[in-house]
Design a protein around this motif. Structure first.
Motif, PDB file in Angstrom:
ATOM      1  N   MET A 223      66.346  21.134  25.917  1.00 58.24           N
ATOM      2  CA  MET A 223      67.597  20.739  26.574  1.00 58.24           C
ATOM      3  C   MET A 223      68.279  21.960  27.167  1.00 58.24           C
ATOM      4  O   MET A 223      68.381  22.987  26.495  1.00 58.24           O
ATOM      5  CB  MET A 223      68.548  20.095  25.563  1.00 58.24           C
ATOM      6  CG  MET A 223      68.127  18.721  25.119  1.00 58.24           C
ATOM      7  SD  MET A 223      69.386  17.965  24.076  1.00 58.24           S
ATOM      8  CE  MET A 223      68.605  16.385  23.756  1.00 58.24           C
ATOM      9  N   ALA A 224      68.771  21.812  28.388  1.00 61.34           N
ATOM     10  CA  ALA A 224      69.493  22.931  28.989  1.00 61.34           C
ATOM     11  C   ALA A 224      70.999  22.728  28.911  1.00 61.34           C
ATOM     12  O   ALA A 224      71.751  23.679  28.730  1.00 61.34           O
ATOM     13  CB  ALA A 224      69.064  23.110  30.437  1.00 61.34           C
ATOM     14  N   CYS A 225      71.446  21.455  29.048  1.00 60.61           N
ATOM     15  CA  CYS A 225      72.900  21.237  29.067  1.00 60.61           C
ATOM     16  C   CYS A 225      73.387  20.386  27.903  1.00 60.61           C
ATOM     17  O   CYS A 225      74.477  20.600  27.390  1.00 60.61           O
ATOM     18  CB  CYS A 225      73.325  20.614  30.400  1.00 60.61           C
ATOM     19  SG  CYS A 225      72.850  18.879  30.587  1.00 60.61           S
ATOM     20  N   GLY A 226      72.610  19.381  27.504  1.00 60.13           N
ATOM     21  CA  GLY A 226      73.040  18.477  26.431  1.00 60.13           C
ATOM     22  C   GLY A 226      74.085  17.479  26.877  1.00 60.13           C
ATOM     23  O   GLY A 226      74.605  16.709  26.071  1.00 60.13           O
ATOM     24  N   LEU A 227      74.383  17.473  28.174  1.00 55.75           N
ATOM     25  CA  LEU A 227      75.517  16.685  28.670  1.00 55.75           C
ATOM     26  C   LEU A 227      75.124  15.659  29.734  1.00 55.75           C
ATOM     27  O   LEU A 227      75.975  15.102  30.404  1.00 55.75           O
ATOM     28  CB  LEU A 227      76.571  17.635  29.261  1.00 55.75           C
ATOM     29  CG  LEU A 227      77.193  18.616  28.268  1.00 55.75           C
ATOM     30  CD1 LEU A 227      77.941  19.721  29.005  1.00 55.75           C
ATOM     31  CD2 LEU A 227      78.121  17.892  27.310  1.00 55.75           C
ATOM     32  N   GLY A 228      73.826  15.454  29.937  1.00 56.22           N
ATOM     33  CA  GLY A 228      73.391  14.457  30.912  1.00 56.22           C
ATOM     34  C   GLY A 228      73.384  14.956  32.341  1.00 56.22           C
ATOM     35  O   GLY A 228      73.319  14.156  33.274  1.00 56.22           O
ATOM     36  N   VAL A 229      73.432  16.255  32.545  1.00 55.71           N
ATOM     37  CA  VAL A 229      73.541  16.802  33.899  1.00 55.71           C
ATOM     38  C   VAL A 229      72.206  17.330  34.429  1.00 55.71           C
ATOM     39  O   VAL A 229      71.792  17.011  35.541  1.00 55.71           O
ATOM     40  CB  VAL A 229      74.595  17.944  33.935  1.00 55.71           C
ATOM     41  CG1 VAL A 229      74.667  18.557  35.326  1.00 55.71           C
ATOM     42  CG2 VAL A 229      75.951  17.415  33.501  1.00 55.71           C
ATOM     43  N   CYS A 230      71.495  18.112  33.634  1.00 60.86           N
ATOM     44  CA  CYS A 230      70.353  18.880  34.168  1.00 60.86           C
ATOM     45  C   CYS A 230      69.067  18.073  34.271  1.00 60.86           C
ATOM     46  O   CYS A 230      68.128  18.478  34.939  1.00 60.86           O
ATOM     47  CB  CYS A 230      70.119  20.118  33.312  1.00 60.86           C
ATOM     48  SG  CYS A 230      69.423  19.739  31.685  1.00 60.86           S
ATOM     49  N   GLN A 231      68.985  16.925  33.603  1.00 63.80           N
ATOM     50  CA  GLN A 231      67.798  16.044  33.616  1.00 63.80           C
ATOM     51  C   GLN A 231      66.568  16.703  32.970  1.00 63.80           C
ATOM     52  O   GLN A 231      65.426  16.370  33.288  1.00 63.80           O
ATOM     53  CB  GLN A 231      67.448  15.612  35.057  1.00 63.80           C
ATOM     54  CG  GLN A 231      68.627  15.088  35.854  1.00 63.80           C
ATOM     55  CD  GLN A 231      69.006  13.657  35.512  1.00 63.80           C
ATOM     56  OE1 GLN A 231      68.226  12.744  35.682  1.00 63.80           O
ATOM     57  NE2 GLN A 231      70.212  13.474  35.005  1.00 63.80           N
ATOM     58  N   ALA A 232      66.795  17.637  32.055  1.00 67.03           N
ATOM     59  CA  ALA A 232      65.662  18.315  31.403  1.00 67.03           C
ATOM     60  C   ALA A 232      65.049  17.463  30.297  1.00 67.03           C
ATOM     61  O   ALA A 232      63.944  17.745  29.851  1.00 67.03           O
ATOM     62  CB  ALA A 232      66.133  19.644  30.813  1.00 67.03           C
ATOM     63  N   CYS A 233      65.761  16.430  29.861  1.00 65.96           N
ATOM     64  CA  CYS A 233      65.363  15.771  28.609  1.00 65.96           C
ATOM     65  C   CYS A 233      64.958  14.317  28.822  1.00 65.96           C
ATOM     66  O   CYS A 233      65.296  13.466  28.014  1.00 65.96           O
ATOM     67  CB  CYS A 233      66.518  15.852  27.619  1.00 65.96           C
ATOM     68  SG  CYS A 233      67.990  14.983  28.193  1.00 65.96           S
TER      69      CYS A 233
ATOM     70  N   LEU B 290      67.745   9.622  29.266  1.00 70.42           N
ATOM     71  CA  LEU B 290      68.008  11.020  28.916  1.00 70.42           C
ATOM     72  C   LEU B 290      68.234  11.093  27.409  1.00 70.42           C
ATOM     73  O   LEU B 290      69.088  10.380  26.870  1.00 70.42           O
ATOM     74  CB  LEU B 290      69.251  11.527  29.647  1.00 70.42           C
ATOM     75  CG  LEU B 290      69.164  11.547  31.171  1.00 70.42           C
ATOM     76  CD1 LEU B 290      70.517  11.927  31.775  1.00 70.42           C
ATOM     77  CD2 LEU B 290      68.092  12.533  31.627  1.00 70.42           C
TER      78      LEU B 290
ATOM     79  N   CYS C   6      69.576  13.418  25.648  1.00 72.80           N
ATOM     80  CA  CYS C   6      70.898  13.930  25.244  1.00 72.80           C
ATOM     81  C   CYS C   6      72.002  12.903  25.464  1.00 72.80           C
ATOM     82  O   CYS C   6      72.971  12.858  24.721  1.00 72.80           O
ATOM     83  CB  CYS C   6      71.229  15.220  25.988  1.00 72.80           C
ATOM     84  SG  CYS C   6      71.574  14.992  27.739  1.00 72.80           S
TER      85      CYS C   6
HETATM   86  S1  FES Z   1      69.760  18.271  28.435  1.00 70.97           S
HETATM   87 FE1  FES Z   1      70.612  18.238  30.429  1.00 70.97          FE
HETATM   88  S2  FES Z   1      70.425  16.117  30.951  1.00 70.97           S
HETATM   89 FE2  FES Z   1      69.778  16.145  28.871  1.00 70.97          FE
END
Ligand code: FES
Ligand code: FAD
Length: 261
Positions: free
Chosen positions: A223-233, A245, A247
């Motif tokens: 996870m890069a942001c944990g906030l639903g922004v970066c779409q890494a998860c 997502l 997160c």
């Molecule tokens: S960690 Fe960034 S969207 Fe889930």
């Protein structure tokens, strides 16, 4: 007090206690009116406020008391090794509470906890919550060997342990022990709560499905942001071309809802 707001607070480290060879419990001083977690929610922890790693790392809440938060973690890389070396008074930035938590509202009688390795993290609080709600609890805990079993004092007496090498408890995987036990005695109206590596979650979900037991799983991802922004998860939805997502929609999912790779 519970709230739905997310806070980002700089918190002093109170202690870092080594509990197993590569496992530590970080305790920080925090405003727990703001950073108030439900079991299985998580925080993004920025380990170093001045240099690397630049991105925060996700950790489940392990325990909370008034003014204090505990996180249990394995050292696997840059951030977690840095965390293990924190001294009293060092600062970390904690963003939370993030994510959803296990569903305890349904009318079930027995909560079956299934933990694999550091997947034990969300279960101290869940175990205590289940007891408070008057549920029966069964506690399954699988590890690679006996040196990797973290004892939660309040729950230890209940542990049904498996180790991959047979050094303690059942010789094999925790999903196999669960299946063996369910074949012998099927608890009435049960619900499985599982956290651990995906391969273990997959096997546990299959056992639960075989016995018709609803199963909730706690998922991990980079996870890069944990906030639903970066779409890494992202994780694929079952029978769909959509994704979720971890997160934002998780980290807890019904095991039938998502595809585990
Ligand atoms: S960690 Fe960034 S969207 Fe889930
Ligand atoms: C919601 C959530 C809750 C988590 N809770 C806990 C917890 O309570 N305790 C705990 O020990 N760990 C937990 N994790 C995993 C933890 O976030 C990673 O171990 C940590 O970010 C690794 O950071 P690092 O800088 O030490 O490793 P890095 O140097 O970033 O990476 C080292 C290795 O770990 C792998 N890795 C990095 N992040 C993850 C991840 N999220 N999942 C799997 N592999 C990863 C990398 O691919 C690499 O191989 C959680 C993850 C999520 C998403």
């Amino acid at each position: 007090m519970q709230n739905k707001s997310i806070f980002s607070l700089t918190c002093p480290v109170l202690k870092v206690e080594q509990v197993l060879e590569h496992t530590y419990i970080l305790t920080v001083e925090a405003d727990t009116e703001k950073l108030f977690f439900k079991s299985a929610q998580f925080a993004m922890i920025l380990v170093n406020l001045k240099s690397f790693p630049l991105l925060p790392r996700p950790f489940s809440i392990y325990d909370q008391r008034e003014g204090e938060l505990d996180f249990i973690f394995d050292t696997v890389g840059l951030g977690t090794n840095e965390l293990a070396n924190k001294q009293k008074g060092d600062l970390v930035k904690i963003t939370g509470p993030l994510g959803n938590s296990f569903c305890l509202e349904d009318n079930f009688e027995t909560g079956i906890i299934v933990a694999g390795g550091i997947g034990i993290a969300p279960f101290k609080m869940l175990y205590e919550e289940l007891l408070t709600k008057g549920k029966k609890v069964q506690f399954y805990y699988g590890a690679r060997n006996k040196n990797l079993i973290h004892k939660i004092p309040s729950a230890e007496k209940l542990y049904r342990i498996s180790t991959d090498d047979g050094s303690e408890g059942f010789h094999g995987y925790i999903s196999q022990l669960l299946e063996k036990d369910l074949l012998e005695t099927m608890p009435k109206n049960a619900r499985v709560f599982a956290c651990g590596p995906n391969v273990m979650l997959n096997a546990t979900a299959q056992v639960a499905e075989k016995f018709g037991i609803p199963c909730e799983i706690s998922l991990e991802s980079v996870m890069a942001c944990g906030l639903g922004v970066c779409q890494a998860c992202v994780i694929d939805e079952t029978n769909s071309d959509k994704y979720k997502l971890i997160c934002h929609h998780g980290p807890i999912f019904d095991s039938k809802e998502v595809v585990l790779h």
